[in-house]
Structures are given as structure tokens and as C-alpha cells.
Design a protein around this motif. Structure first.
Motif, PDB file in Angstrom:
ATOM      1  N   ASP A   4      35.474  30.955 119.146  1.00 34.83           N
ATOM      2  CA  ASP A   4      34.409  30.050 119.569  1.00 34.83           C
ATOM      3  C   ASP A   4      33.169  30.056 118.669  1.00 34.83           C
ATOM      4  O   ASP A   4      32.389  29.124 118.698  1.00 34.83           O
ATOM      5  CB  ASP A   4      34.046  30.239 121.050  1.00 34.83           C
ATOM      6  N   GLN A   5      32.990  31.068 117.839  1.00 36.73           N
ATOM      7  CA  GLN A   5      31.856  31.056 116.895  1.00 36.73           C
ATOM      8  C   GLN A   5      32.212  30.304 115.616  1.00 36.73           C
ATOM      9  O   GLN A   5      31.372  30.117 114.750  1.00 36.73           O
ATOM     10  CB  GLN A   5      31.432  32.493 116.539  1.00 36.73           C
ATOM     11  N   GLN A   6      33.464  29.878 115.516  1.00 32.86           N
ATOM     12  CA  GLN A   6      33.954  29.110 114.365  1.00 32.86           C
ATOM     13  C   GLN A   6      33.612  29.781 113.030  1.00 32.86           C
ATOM     14  O   GLN A   6      32.997  29.183 112.142  1.00 32.86           O
ATOM     15  CB  GLN A   6      33.414  27.679 114.423  1.00 32.86           C
ATOM     16  N   ILE A   7      34.022  31.022 112.894  1.00 24.92           N
ATOM     17  CA  ILE A   7      33.786  31.771 111.656  1.00 24.92           C
ATOM     18  C   ILE A   7      34.969  31.541 110.717  1.00 24.92           C
ATOM     19  O   ILE A   7      36.058  32.080 110.934  1.00 24.92           O
ATOM     20  CB  ILE A   7      33.572  33.268 111.962  1.00 24.92           C
ATOM     21  N   ALA A   8      34.729  30.698 109.728  1.00 22.92           N
ATOM     22  CA  ALA A   8      35.769  30.374 108.743  1.00 22.92           C
ATOM     23  C   ALA A   8      35.092  30.105 107.403  1.00 22.92           C
ATOM     24  O   ALA A   8      34.267  29.209 107.293  1.00 22.92           O
ATOM     25  CB  ALA A   8      36.572  29.159 109.200  1.00 22.92           C
ATOM     26  N   LEU A   9      35.435  30.912 106.419  1.00 20.40           N
ATOM     27  CA  LEU A   9      34.886  30.773 105.073  1.00 20.40           C
ATOM     28  C   LEU A   9      36.054  30.391 104.160  1.00 20.40           C
ATOM     29  O   LEU A   9      37.063  31.088 104.129  1.00 20.40           O
ATOM     30  CB  LEU A   9      34.254  32.090 104.626  1.00 20.40           C
ATOM     31  N   LEU A  10      35.906  29.293 103.430  1.00 26.06           N
ATOM     32  CA  LEU A  10      37.032  28.757 102.672  1.00 26.06           C
ATOM     33  C   LEU A  10      36.845  28.859 101.165  1.00 26.06           C
ATOM     34  O   LEU A  10      35.753  28.591 100.648  1.00 26.06           O
ATOM     35  CB  LEU A  10      37.246  27.278 103.044  1.00 26.06           C
TER      36      LEU A  10
END
Length: 151
Positions: A4-10
């Protein structure tokens, strides 16, 4: 809940495992998911119990640490522009190139096993890791998670 914190590093260019762990820990800290001791304990645990997995020719790592360093459960994702060497799970010295990192911050000890099983099940589905490696937009990551029932 876990995303739910949408932690995504691309597609990040990272020079070491520690740098990768720090990037994700910083996101966890910003979102008040973990304690200040989380980072050092992830590094320590990875040294003793490596989490690299080679699945369908793609290296994945699932670093984590004990629940006492977690305030609220969350999973962070980091895709690497250039793979980093990780020690393969179950070995003490076999290096594999890892491109995808799923860092777990799980508050309840029982969540850990279930989440590891769910992630590995998803990784083993045909084409999933290739899709995860190719994503350019954070929304695409969450779409894949929803597609496989993780979000």
C-alpha cells in the motif's frame, strides 16, 4: 496491505547490495514502516542467510530481517539497470547476477513464510520475471502484482 505504500524503484544504477538495501530502507523509513536498525540487520542477515535465487535464468533477491525491526508490513521492489552479484540462497559462496530485488518488511513472523511462498510462486509463472525486468512505469509493477493476486 503489503504494497500500500507503493514502494517501487525502477531501473536504478546501483553499485552494491548495501546501496540497493539503503535505497529501499530509505523508502521504508519515509513511510514509517521500519525502525532505524532495519538496514544494518538486513545487511547482517543477508551475509549469514543469502537470499539470491536464479529462476528461469533471471536473478532475484528477497532480502529481509526479523520482525522486531518492522513497524508495519510492507514490500519494496527495486529493478536494477545492471545486475549485482548476490550469493545464492542455500549456498555460502555461489554468486548469481541479480536484477530484481523484493525487500520484505514484515511485522508478523508468520507473514514471512507465506509471502516468500507467494512471491516464489509468482516468479515461477512463465514470463513474470521478464515482465518485471522490462517495466518502465510503477503502475505496470502494481498491475503485474494484481494480475497474480498479490495486491
Amino acid at each position: 496491505m503489503f504494497f500500500d505504500q507503493q514502494i517501487a524503484l525502477l531501473n536504478k544504477q546501483v553499485n552494491s547490495k548495501e546501496m540497493a538495501f539503503q535505497m529501499l530502507t530509505d523508502e521504508f523509513l519515509k513511510n514509517q514502516c521500519v525502525t532505524e536498525e532495519y538496514f544494518e540487520n538486513v545487511v547482517k542477515r543477508e551475509t549469514i542467510f543469502p537470499t539470491g535465487l536464479m529462476i528461469n535464468g533471471i536473478g532475484v533477491a528477497i532480502p529481509h530481517t526479523d520482525s522486531q525491526y518492522v513497524k508495519k508490513s510492507q514490500i519494496g521492489f527495486l529493478s536494477l539497470a545492471t545486475p549485482l552479484p548476490f550469493i545464492e540462497m542455500g549456498t555460502s559462496d555461489k554468486e548469481i547476477p541479480v536484477s530484481l530485488i523484493f525487500m520484505l518488511a514484515l511485522k508478523e513472523p508468520h507473514e514471512q513464510l507465506q509471502m516468500l511462498q507467494n512471491l516464489i510462486e509468482m516468479f515461477q509463472k512463465k514470463g513474470v520475471l521478464e515482465k518485471l525486468k522490462a517495466i518502465q512505469q510503477v503502475e505496470d509493477y502494481f498491475h503485474i502484482l494484481r494480475q497474480y493476486g498479490l495486491q
